[in-house]
Design a protein around this motif. Structure first.
Motif, PDB file in Angstrom:
ATOM      1  N   MET A   1      42.092  47.680  43.369  1.00 43.99           N
ATOM      2  CA  MET A   1      41.121  47.583  42.307  1.00 43.99           C
ATOM      3  C   MET A   1      39.696  47.724  42.857  1.00 43.99           C
ATOM      4  SD  MET A   1      40.908  44.710  39.422  1.00 43.99           S
ATOM      5  CE  MET A   1      40.307  45.191  37.855  1.00 43.99           C
ATOM      6  N   TYR A   2      39.431  47.139  44.028  1.00 50.08           N
ATOM      7  CA  TYR A   2      38.102  47.230  44.620  1.00 50.08           C
ATOM      8  C   TYR A   2      37.738  48.689  44.906  1.00 50.08           C
ATOM      9  CZ  TYR A   2      34.110  46.496  47.626  1.00 50.08           C
ATOM     10  OH  TYR A   2      32.856  46.527  48.156  1.00 50.08           O
ATOM     11  N   GLU A   3      38.699  49.469  45.364  1.00 50.49           N
ATOM     12  CA  GLU A   3      38.440  50.881  45.672  1.00 50.49           C
ATOM     13  C   GLU A   3      38.061  51.665  44.410  1.00 50.49           C
ATOM     14  OE1 GLU A   3      38.212  52.042  48.711  1.00 50.49           O
ATOM     15  OE2 GLU A   3      38.761  50.078  49.492  1.00 50.49           O
ATOM     16  N   ASN A   4      38.522  51.222  43.246  1.00 54.56           N
ATOM     17  CA  ASN A   4      38.245  51.922  41.982  1.00 54.56           C
ATOM     18  C   ASN A   4      37.036  51.347  41.242  1.00 54.56           C
ATOM     19  OD1 ASN A   4      40.475  53.558  42.394  1.00 54.56           O
ATOM     20  ND2 ASN A   4      41.844  52.113  41.384  1.00 54.56           N
ATOM     21  N   LYS A   5      36.199  50.603  41.934  1.00 61.16           N
ATOM     22  CA  LYS A   5      35.070  49.931  41.285  1.00 61.16           C
ATOM     23  C   LYS A   5      34.127  50.897  40.586  1.00 61.16           C
ATOM     24  CE  LYS A   5      32.122  49.702  45.348  1.00 61.16           C
ATOM     25  NZ  LYS A   5      32.873  50.549  46.218  1.00 61.16           N
ATOM     26  N   SER A   6      33.975  52.099  41.103  1.00 56.51           N
ATOM     27  CA  SER A   6      33.059  53.055  40.484  1.00 56.51           C
ATOM     28  C   SER A   6      33.543  53.471  39.098  1.00 56.51           C
ATOM     29  CB  SER A   6      32.889  54.283  41.371  1.00 56.51           C
ATOM     30  OG  SER A   6      34.133  54.938  41.520  1.00 56.51           O
ATOM     31  N   GLN A   7      34.830  53.364  38.834  1.00 59.55           N
ATOM     32  CA  GLN A   7      35.357  53.741  37.522  1.00 59.55           C
ATOM     33  C   GLN A   7      35.146  52.642  36.485  1.00 59.55           C
ATOM     34  OE1 GLN A   7      39.410  54.707  38.337  1.00 59.55           O
ATOM     35  NE2 GLN A   7      38.899  56.603  39.419  1.00 59.55           N
ATOM     36  N   TRP A   8      35.304  51.378  36.869  1.00 60.04           N
ATOM     37  CA  TRP A   8      35.173  50.322  35.864  1.00 60.04           C
ATOM     38  C   TRP A   8      33.756  49.794  35.728  1.00 60.04           C
ATOM     39  CZ3 TRP A   8      33.487  45.865  38.048  1.00 60.04           C
ATOM     40  CH2 TRP A   8      33.869  45.565  39.350  1.00 60.04           C
TER      41      TRP A   8
ATOM     42  N   GLY B   1      40.045  40.323  49.975  1.00 51.63           N
ATOM     43  CA  GLY B   1      40.514  39.164  49.224  1.00 51.63           C
ATOM     44  C   GLY B   1      41.628  39.540  48.262  1.00 51.63           C
ATOM     45  N   CYS B   2      42.347  38.556  47.773  1.00 50.94           N
ATOM     46  CA  CYS B   2      43.403  38.801  46.797  1.00 50.94           C
ATOM     47  C   CYS B   2      42.792  38.927  45.397  1.00 50.94           C
ATOM     48  CB  CYS B   2      44.442  37.684  46.846  1.00 50.94           C
ATOM     49  SG  CYS B   2      43.785  36.093  46.325  1.00 50.94           S
ATOM     50  N   ILE B   3      43.605  39.384  44.440  1.00 48.88           N
ATOM     51  CA  ILE B   3      43.110  39.612  43.088  1.00 48.88           C
ATOM     52  C   ILE B   3      42.660  38.310  42.419  1.00 48.88           C
ATOM     53  CG2 ILE B   3      45.354  39.481  41.935  1.00 48.88           C
ATOM     54  CD1 ILE B   3      42.645  41.992  41.024  1.00 48.88           C
ATOM     55  N   PHE B   4      43.361  37.207  42.688  1.00 45.76           N
ATOM     56  CA  PHE B   4      42.968  35.913  42.131  1.00 45.76           C
ATOM     57  C   PHE B   4      41.578  35.520  42.629  1.00 45.76           C
ATOM     58  CE2 PHE B   4      42.677  31.297  42.549  1.00 45.76           C
ATOM     59  CZ  PHE B   4      42.779  30.942  41.212  1.00 45.76           C
TER      60      PHE B   4
ATOM     61  N   HIS C   1      38.175  35.110  40.345  1.00 45.18           N
ATOM     62  CA  HIS C   1      37.429  33.849  40.395  1.00 45.18           C
ATOM     63  C   HIS C   1      35.978  34.101  40.806  1.00 45.18           C
ATOM     64  CE1 HIS C   1      36.473  29.668  41.087  1.00 45.18           C
ATOM     65  NE2 HIS C   1      36.057  29.986  42.298  1.00 45.18           N
ATOM     66  N   ASN C   2      35.791  34.859  41.869  1.00 47.22           N
ATOM     67  CA  ASN C   2      34.433  35.138  42.360  1.00 47.22           C
ATOM     68  C   ASN C   2      33.643  36.001  41.383  1.00 47.22           C
ATOM     69  OD1 ASN C   2      34.966  33.646  44.609  1.00 47.22           O
ATOM     70  ND2 ASN C   2      35.431  35.394  45.905  1.00 47.22           N
ATOM     71  N   PHE C   3      34.338  36.940  40.728  1.00 47.96           N
ATOM     72  CA  PHE C   3      33.680  37.802  39.758  1.00 47.96           C
ATOM     73  C   PHE C   3      33.171  36.968  38.582  1.00 47.96           C
ATOM     74  CE2 PHE C   3      33.697  40.816  36.166  1.00 47.96           C
ATOM     75  CZ  PHE C   3      32.831  41.760  36.678  1.00 47.96           C
ATOM     76  N   GLU C   4      34.000  36.041  38.091  1.00 41.98           N
ATOM     77  CA  GLU C   4      33.578  35.142  37.009  1.00 41.98           C
ATOM     78  C   GLU C   4      32.388  34.297  37.440  1.00 41.98           C
ATOM     79  OE1 GLU C   4      34.431  34.602  33.803  1.00 41.98           O
ATOM     80  OE2 GLU C   4      35.629  36.429  33.927  1.00 41.98           O
ATOM     81  N   GLN C   5      32.414  33.826  38.663  1.00 40.23           N
ATOM     82  CA  GLN C   5      31.309  33.017  39.179  1.00 40.23           C
ATOM     83  C   GLN C   5      30.021  33.853  39.230  1.00 40.23           C
ATOM     84  OE1 GLN C   5      32.273  31.328  42.970  1.00 40.23           O
ATOM     85  NE2 GLN C   5      30.650  29.811  42.869  1.00 40.23           N
TER      86      GLN C   5
END
Length: 122
Positions: free
Chosen positions: A1-8, A42-45, A49-53
């Motif tokens: 998911m991190y690698e696809n950050k430019s898409q989302w 990091g893992c998806i969880f 969590h960090n993204f919400e923070q």
């Protein structure tokens, strides 16, 4: 998911207001904020969590700035009080700081003379 950050990232920011920040700068600013909360391995969880923070922190900062802009009044310091008080009413506190610099520069101009043309002072 991190690698696809430019898409989302672009889809997430669509139709959001970012005053005076260009579109490429928007992503850079948001990516810099998120980068401080997210690790590549990091893992998806942990990511969620960090993204919400990061979002909570970003939104809180917006609320604080918005509150200060609405409920605090800057001190008028120039002799162009009509212009300055009008600028306070129509601009946010951050933009007013820039406008006030321009008002201060205009205040330092010296009028050496004026004349009337067709009934109007120029």
């Amino acid at each position: 998911m991190y690698e696809n950050k430019s898409q989302w990232a672009t889809a997430y920011l669509r139709e959001k207001f970012f005053g005076r920040i260009r579109i490429t700068s928007q992503c850079e600013v948001v990516n810099a904020i998120i980068k401080s909360y997210v690790r590549k391995k990091g893992c998806i969880f942990e990511f969620m969590h960090n993204f919400e923070q990061a979002l909570r922190s970003y939104r809180n900062n917006e609320l604080v700035v918005d509150f200060k802009s609405k409920f605090t009044k800057p001190v008028m310091t120039t002799h162009l009080s009509l212009i300055e008080s009008h600028a306070v009413k129509i601009y946010t506190a951050e933009i007013f700081k820039e406008v006030k610099d321009e008002i201060t520069k205009a205040e330092s101009l010296i009028v050496k003379g004026k004349f009337v043309r067709n009934g109007f002072k120029t």
